[in-house]
Scaffold this active site. Sequence first.
Site, PDB file in Angstrom:
ATOM      1  CG  LEU A 192      14.593  -2.517   1.861  1.00 20.16           C
ATOM      2  CD1 LEU A 192      15.967  -2.553   1.152  1.00 20.16           C
ATOM      3  CD2 LEU A 192      13.495  -2.196   0.843  1.00 20.16           C
TER       4      LEU A 192
ATOM      5  CB  ILE B  83      -0.965  -0.028   1.198  1.00 18.46           C
ATOM      6  CG1 ILE B  83      -1.808  -1.296   1.127  1.00 18.46           C
ATOM      7  CG2 ILE B  83      -1.855   1.209   1.212  1.00 18.46           C
ATOM      8  CD1 ILE B  83      -2.555  -1.647   2.380  1.00 18.46           C
TER       9      ILE B  83
ATOM     10  CG  PHE C 175     -13.189  -2.477   5.226  1.00 19.15           C
ATOM     11  CD1 PHE C 175     -12.976  -1.202   5.731  1.00 19.15           C
ATOM     12  CD2 PHE C 175     -14.120  -3.281   5.837  1.00 19.15           C
ATOM     13  CE1 PHE C 175     -13.705  -0.721   6.827  1.00 19.15           C
ATOM     14  CE2 PHE C 175     -14.866  -2.803   6.936  1.00 19.15           C
ATOM     15  CZ  PHE C 175     -14.651  -1.529   7.413  1.00 19.15           C
TER      16      PHE C 175
ATOM     17  CG  ASN D 247      -3.737 -11.015   2.470  1.00 23.26           C
ATOM     18  OD1 ASN D 247      -2.840 -10.217   2.520  1.00 23.26           O
ATOM     19  ND2 ASN D 247      -4.513 -11.250   3.517  1.00 23.26           N
TER      20      ASN D 247
ATOM     21  CE1 TYR E 295      -4.146  -6.623  11.046  1.00 20.25           C
ATOM     22  CE2 TYR E 295      -1.826  -6.013  10.934  1.00 20.25           C
ATOM     23  CZ  TYR E 295      -3.143  -5.850  10.517  1.00 20.25           C
ATOM     24  OH  TYR E 295      -3.443  -4.898   9.578  1.00 20.25           O
TER      25      TYR E 295
ATOM     26  N   GLY F  30      -9.896 -18.219  13.034  1.00 21.47           N
ATOM     27  CA  GLY F  30      -9.715 -16.767  13.205  1.00 21.47           C
ATOM     28  C   GLY F  30     -10.480 -15.952  12.172  1.00 21.47           C
TER      29      GLY F  30
ATOM     30  CB  SER G  13      -6.670  -3.185  10.206  1.00 21.38           C
ATOM     31  OG  SER G  13      -7.390  -4.359   9.940  1.00 21.38           O
TER      32      SER G  13
ATOM     33  CE  LYS H  62      -2.175  -2.341  11.632  1.00 23.84           C
ATOM     34  NZ  LYS H  62      -1.222  -1.355  11.106  1.00 23.84           N
TER      35      LYS H  62
HETATM   36  C1  WQD Z   1     -10.171 -12.986   2.848  1.00 24.38           C
HETATM   37  C2  WQD Z   1     -11.137 -14.144   2.710  1.00 24.38           C
HETATM   38  C3  WQD Z   1     -10.455 -16.144   3.844  1.00 24.38           C
HETATM   39  C4  WQD Z   1      -7.018 -17.124   1.353  1.00 24.38           C
HETATM   40  C5  WQD Z   1      -7.019  -9.145   5.687  1.00 24.38           C
HETATM   41  C6  WQD Z   1      -5.635  -8.860   6.116  1.00 24.38           C
HETATM   42  C7  WQD Z   1      -5.614  -8.080   7.401  1.00 24.38           C
HETATM   43  C8  WQD Z   1      -6.561  -6.918   7.355  1.00 24.38           C
HETATM   44  C9  WQD Z   1      -7.958  -7.379   6.974  1.00 24.38           C
HETATM   45  C10 WQD Z   1      -5.465  -4.850   6.758  1.00 24.38           C
HETATM   46  C11 WQD Z   1     -11.312 -14.913   4.018  1.00 24.38           C
HETATM   47  C12 WQD Z   1     -10.534 -16.354   2.339  1.00 24.38           C
HETATM   48  C13 WQD Z   1      -8.123 -16.475   1.890  1.00 24.38           C
HETATM   49  C14 WQD Z   1      -7.191 -18.399   0.739  1.00 24.38           C
HETATM   50  C15 WQD Z   1      -9.539 -18.292   1.199  1.00 24.38           C
HETATM   51  N1  WQD Z   1      -6.148  -5.942   6.411  1.00 24.38           N
HETATM   52  N2  WQD Z   1      -9.346 -17.053   1.798  1.00 24.38           N
HETATM   53  N3  WQD Z   1      -8.458 -18.932   0.683  1.00 24.38           N
HETATM   54  O1  WQD Z   1      -8.496 -12.476   6.515  1.00 24.38           O
HETATM   55  O2  WQD Z   1      -9.965 -10.613   5.637  1.00 24.38           O
HETATM   56  O3  WQD Z   1      -7.603 -10.163   6.473  1.00 24.38           O
HETATM   57  O4  WQD Z   1      -7.822  -8.015   5.699  1.00 24.38           O
HETATM   58  O5  WQD Z   1      -5.055  -4.564   7.812  1.00 24.38           O
HETATM   59  O6  WQD Z   1      -4.291  -7.609   7.543  1.00 24.38           O
HETATM   60  O7  WQD Z   1      -4.987 -10.082   6.319  1.00 24.38           O
HETATM   61  O8  WQD Z   1      -8.023 -11.339   4.282  1.00 24.38           O
HETATM   62  O9  WQD Z   1      -7.340 -12.160   2.075  1.00 24.38           O
HETATM   63  O10 WQD Z   1      -6.618 -13.450   4.155  1.00 24.38           O
HETATM   64  O11 WQD Z   1      -9.002 -13.515   3.458  1.00 24.38           O
HETATM   65  O12 WQD Z   1     -10.673 -18.796   1.132  1.00 24.38           O
HETATM   66  O13 WQD Z   1      -6.224 -19.055   0.245  1.00 24.38           O
HETATM   67  O14 WQD Z   1     -10.603 -15.073   1.777  1.00 24.38           O
HETATM   68  O15 WQD Z   1     -10.972 -17.271   4.540  1.00 24.38           O
HETATM   69  O16 WQD Z   1     -12.661 -15.327   4.118  1.00 24.38           O
HETATM   70  P1  WQD Z   1      -8.621 -11.207   5.780  1.00 24.38           P
HETATM   71  P2  WQD Z   1      -7.648 -12.645   3.469  1.00 24.38           P
END
Ligand code: WQD
Length: 347
Positions: free
Chosen positions: A34, A13, A182, A203, A153, A301, A126, A157
Site C-alpha cells: 500500500l 495495472i 508501452f 504521467n 527505473y 530524459g 517496460s 527493468k
Molecule cells: C508521455 C508523454 C511527456 C506529462 C511512461 C512511464 C514509464 C513507462 C513508459 C511503464 C511524454 C509528455 C507528460 C505532462 C507532457 N511505463 N507529457 N506533459 O515518459 O512515456 O513513461 O511510460 O513502465 O513507467 O512513466 O510517459 O505519461 O510521463 O509521458 O507533455 O505533464 O507525455 O513529455 O512525451 P513516459 P508520460
Amino acid sequence: MSRILVTGGTGYIGSHTVVCLLEQGYDVVIADNLSNSDLRVLDGIEAITGIRPPFEKTDCLDCEALGRIFDRYSDIEAVIHFAASKAVGESVEKPLLYYRNNIGSLINVIEQMNNHGVKHLVFSSSCTVYGQPDSRHLPVSEAAPRRQATSPYGNTKQINEDIITDVAHSKADFRAVILRYFNPIGAHPSALIGELPNGVPNNLLPFVTQTAIGIRKELKVFGNDYNTPDGSCIRDYIYVMDLARAHVKAVEYMLQGKADEQVSIFNLGTGRGLSVLEIVKKFISVTGANLPYVIAPRREGDIEQVWADPAKANKVLGWKADTPIEDVLTSAWRWEQHLKKIREKKA
Ligand code: WQD
C-alpha cells in the site's frame, strides 16, 4: 480453479488485472504494501466482480512474510509480479530506493516461488528497455536491441529481465512471460477503479484529466520541437483493460503448457503512435472539457518517439489492444469525474 498471486495488486495495472482474472474464474490473492495504492481499491474490485479477493498487506522486500503467503495459499500456481517503484523521474533522484525495491522484490518473489514449487511467473516490464529505438526499429518489436537505460527505473527493468533469464537457465521447469508495456492509460468502464497518482502526476493522462477537472491550472506540453509531424513526442497509448487482458492470456499461455520457450517476451501496445498534441486535441473533442495547455521546454530524459509492433502478442497470445482511443480517453475522464464526486462527498 488455479490461484494467482498478484503482487502490487491494488495498484493501477494490478487492480485492473485482478478484475480480469476474477472474471475469468481464477482465484486470486493480492500482496501489496500500500505504499502507492489504497485499500479502497478492494471495494472497487468487489463492486465490479462481486468478489473481494484475499488481501495480504506485505512488502515484497520482506522475504519471510512473502513465504508465509505461499504457506497460507498452497494452491498458488502462478505469480504476476507488479510490485515495484515506477516513476522515471523519481528514480533519477532516488536510485538506491529503486535498485533495492525493484531488484530485491523480484529476487524474493522468485526465491519463494522456488521454495514452494511455483513455476510460472508473469513479469511487468517496460518499453523503456528499448530506450530510443532508431528509425529502422520503429515500430519496435521484441527483436529490437535493448539500449542503455535512460533512468535507474529503466535499468531495474533490464536487470530484472536478466535475473529471470538466468533463473530459467538454472531451473528447467521454471517458466516466465515478460510483458513490456508501452503507455497504459484509462480506467475500468465502470469508473470504479482507475489510476490513483500520488501527488502531482508525472504521467500525461492523469495530468490531463486533473487539469480538465480543475485541480491543475494548465497542462504543460513538454516540447513541440521534436522531429515528429507536430513536434510533440509520440507514444503508444494502450488501454489499461486491454493490458490487463494480456496478463490473463499470459497466465493461460503458461498454465496450458503452450509456452515453448522458458522465457517469452511480448511487447504490449496498440501498434499505433500518437503525439502528445494529438492526445490533447482528441481529449478535448471527445469530452468537450476545457483543457488549458501551454507549450513548455522539453522534459529531461524523454525519448522522442516509440510505438510497438504487437504482432507477436497478437499471434502467440491471441491478444489485441483494439479499444478505440476515444473510448479510452472517455474512461479516463469518467474516472476523474468519479474521484471528484468522492472528494465532494467527503467535504
Ligand atoms: C508521455 C508523454 C511527456 C506529462 C511512461 C512511464 C514509464 C513507462 C513508459 C511503464 C511524454 C509528455 C507528460 C505532462 C507532457 N511505463 N507529457 N506533459 O515518459 O512515456 O513513461 O511510460 O513502465 O513507467 O512513466 O510517459 O505519461 O510521463 O509521458 O507533455 O505533464 O507525455 O513529455 O512525451 P513516459 P508520460
